[in-house]
Write an enzyme that holds these catalytic residues in place. Structure first.
Site, PDB file in Angstrom:
ATOM      1  CE  LYS A  58      27.850  22.297  35.362  1.00 58.96           C
ATOM      2  NZ  LYS A  58      26.653  22.171  34.508  1.00 58.96           N
TER       3      LYS A  58
ATOM      4  CD  GLU B 243      15.678  14.528  26.423  1.00 64.60           C
ATOM      5  OE1 GLU B 243      16.806  15.024  26.574  1.00 64.60           O
ATOM      6  OE2 GLU B 243      15.196  13.676  27.204  1.00 64.60           O
TER       7      GLU B 243
ATOM      8  NE  ARG C 138      17.391  10.069  26.675  1.00 67.99           N
ATOM      9  CZ  ARG C 138      17.781  10.354  27.898  1.00 67.99           C
ATOM     10  NH1 ARG C 138      18.052  11.596  28.234  1.00 67.99           N
ATOM     11  NH2 ARG C 138      17.872   9.412  28.810  1.00 67.99           N
TER      12      ARG C 138
END
Length: 641
Positions: A287, A377, A405
């Site tokens: 990344k 979640e 969610r």
């Protein structure tokens, strides 16, 4: 475009890309990365993830035939290179700006964006939908590719998609972009498992030796081909399925491979095009690749943290002589530590957002009582429910848009059992440049519907602290505190904590002509609007309700009895929120003021700055002033007559 982009200047669509040689792709990948750095340095956006997949993006569009072939990006914050290569290079300077390009793939923006994304873990399920659609419609030779990061793979939906895809046996390629990072470093057993695969020389040597042997046998005639097939089945059962999770789900696993070797990526992707059934390619990337600061501090540079010098990485700071109010998220983080030191039952939970929510403050100071559960979640909510059921006091911090969610878990696992869980919904309201997928527009309405639920929203930082203190007191039941993205209004926020009576609002300003009823930070806009109107001899009252549920009925009776004109102001949808609650109360109690609701209209709002979007929706300071003047104008004219 600058002549410094030797190859990228010639690429407008993927067909242009296919005219290059494989060796040319190396420099094109570097140019694509440099273009993203150039643009993000003056127009901040998601940064590190897109830099990390430059080679993968180039290889995908070199090998596959989008938009006929479908490339589905998970979350989509790593898709900047994809946008640049698919006709949006000249418009990329408008990325995430008002009326400009979306920061995420959006089918209404381009036919190359196969599926609308912004939330994590959706790509595999969506890709399977495309694959089964191809089967049913008889569409031949269409490749379906899902690109998912290892952080998104921690989400339950990704596992559900893998499980179903392995069973359906449709032609589908999942590319796992493994960089050991979501926004913060990945957590959990899956992270350790992927690390083991990536670093296990024994596993990879045995796997490669087996496939090479089978390949040689299959070339030696029909009898040997049959033997190779039997050996392959036995090997997968005896070795690979014992050591590879994806193989156990009926995915053919390939990798791990270097995700920055664009030439090798094109070769392996070309080979995978011709292999039937579900396949997974495991790529290892870095990344922030190619920008030193983003490689070193990947969390900070997940999104470019403001404008910066593209050569040195130095941030251009906005100078201010005055102390700045804190961000709401930081007030949450510091207050939670303060409360947790006094109440040993308090724990903090977040799904992969410790830095964004500032739970990282508690994770540093009280690490044994603060939990990052990964992009999960639903699990975060039910984990909190289990803690609460055994006497702990969980603060579950989830961005408003992501709480959607876990709505079933809120209802079934928390509210139905009346458990004392404090849900801190960060980024409530319009969040700005992330746009429709990330606005916290619906939380007041959908939480208001749930029995046993207290729903509160602070007007400032002091109120946030006091609501947090109130929510952790005994027997308060499910308790929602929603607050906005950004800074508050005062530097004087570290005041002594006190309890706020549940369901009690406050009258901040008395008046005769009209009542403004607000909830949350937009109450500050109402105060400013009332001050402007006072200069024009328009005298308005202002009520900060604090709680949407239970709502302060005493204040509403006062408003209903006294005022003919009422304006409600909320940083949320007007469908089912504060305005709807006030209208229902007035109707049920036979009060008939003329009510104007200000808030987010019943449509999805695109991206732009918070100020631009609030103005568009009509509940900024000027919007409130205009609404008041429009509402009381008939009365003023009548009096003049």
């Amino acid at each position: 475009m600058s002549a410094n982009y030797r190859f990228l200047s010639r690429i407008n669509y993927p067909d242009d890309l296919k005219r290059l040689t494989e060796v040319d792709l190396i420099e094109l990948s570097n140019e694509l990365r440099r273009f993203i750095i150039d643009e993000a340095s003056v127009n901040p956006g998601h940064f590190g993830a897109s830099l990390g997949v430059s080679e993968l993006t180039v290889a995908l569009h070199y090998v596959f035939n989008a938009p006929y072939d479908k490339i589905i990006w998970d979350v989509g914050h790593q898709a900047y290179g994809h946008k640049i290569l698919t006709g949006r290079k000249e418009l990329f300077h408008t990325n995430r700006k008002y009326k400009g390009l979306s920061g995420f793939p959006n089918p209404s923006e381009s036919e190359y964006d196969a599926f609308g994304v912004g939330h994590a873990s959706t790509s595999i399920s969506a890709a399977l939908g495309f694959a089964k659609s191809s089967d049913i419609q008889g569409i031949k030779n269409r490749n379906i590719v899902a690109v998912i990061g290892d952080g998104s793979m921690t989400g339950g939906l990704a596992f559900e998609g893998l499980n179903n895809a392995g069973n359906e046996n449709s032609d589908l390629l999942v590319i796992l972009n493994d960089n050991n990072m979501a926004i913060d470093p990945n957590v959990g057993a899956l992270k350790e498992y992927l690390l083991d695969i990536a670093t296990s020389r024994t596993y990879n040597r045995i796997k490669n030796d087996i496939w090479n042997l089978l390949g040689k046998l299959s070339k030696m005639g029909p009898n040997y081909q049959k033997l190779a097939s039997q050996l392959e089945s036995a090997v997968k059962t005896a070795i690979l399925k014992q050591s590879n999770f994806f193989e156990a789900l009926n995915f053919r696993y390939f990798g791990p491979v270097d995700g920055h070797d664009v030439v090798y990526l094109t070769k392996i992707l070309t080979d995978l095009k011709h292999i039937k059934g579900p396949k997974l390619l495991h790529t290892i990337t870095q990344k922030g690749k190619g920008f030193k600061q983003a490689e070193i501090n990947q969390t900070t540079w997940h999104r470019a943290p403001g404008k910066f010098d593209k050569d040195t990485g130095k941030l251009y700071k906005v100078n201010s002589d005055k102390p700045q109010p804190p961000k709401y998220q930081d007030v949450f983080g510091h207050t939670l530590v303060e409360l947790a030191r006094k109440n040993k039952k308090i724990v903090g939970i977040t799904p992969a957002m410790p830095t964004g929510s500032s739970l990282n403050i508690m994770m540093e100071k009280i690490p044994d009582r603060a939990f990052d559960v990964g992009i999960a979640e639903q699990h975060a909510v039910t984990f909190s429910a289990g803690l609460a059921a055994d006497g702990m006091m969980p603060f579950c911090n989830i961005y408003s848009t992501f709480m959607q969610r876990a709505y079933d878990q809120v209802i079934h696992d928390v509210a139905l059992q009346n458990l004392n869980v404090v849900f801190c919904l960060d980024r409530g309201g319009l969040v700005g440049s992330d746009g429709a997928t990330h606005h916290g527009a619906l939380d007041l309405s959908y939480m208001r519907l749930v029995p046993n639920m207290t729903v509160a929203s602070p007007m400032n930082e002091v109120e946030l602290r006091n609501m947090m203190y109130t929510g952790q007191l005994p027997d308060k039941g499910p308790f929602v505190i929603r607050y906005p993205r950004g800074r508050g209004v005062s530097v004087e926020w570290r005041q002594p904590l006190r309890e706020i009576p549940i369901g009690k609002g406050r009258k901040l300003r008395d008046g005769q002509d009209l009542a403004i009823v607000s909830i949350g930070q937009v109450g500050n806009y109402a105060e400013l609007a009332a001050g402007q109107l006072e200069k024009d001899s328009v005298n308005v009252a202002h009520y900060d309700m604090r709680f949407l549920k239970p709502i302060d009925e005493d204040l509403l009776h006062e408003i209903g009895q006294k005022f003919k004109y009422v304006i409600t102001v909320e940083d949320g949808t007007i469908v089912g929120g504060l305005g709807s609650t006030v209208m229902e109360f007035m109707n049920e109690n036979s009060y008939y003021p003329r009510i104007k609701r200000l808030g987010i209209p019943d449509r999805f709002i695109e991206h732009g700055s918070q100020e631009e979007l609030q103005k568009e929706c009509g509940y900024d300071v000027q919007g409130i002033v205009d609404a008041v003047r429009a509402l009381i104008k008939p009365k003023v004219l009548s009096n003049a007559g």
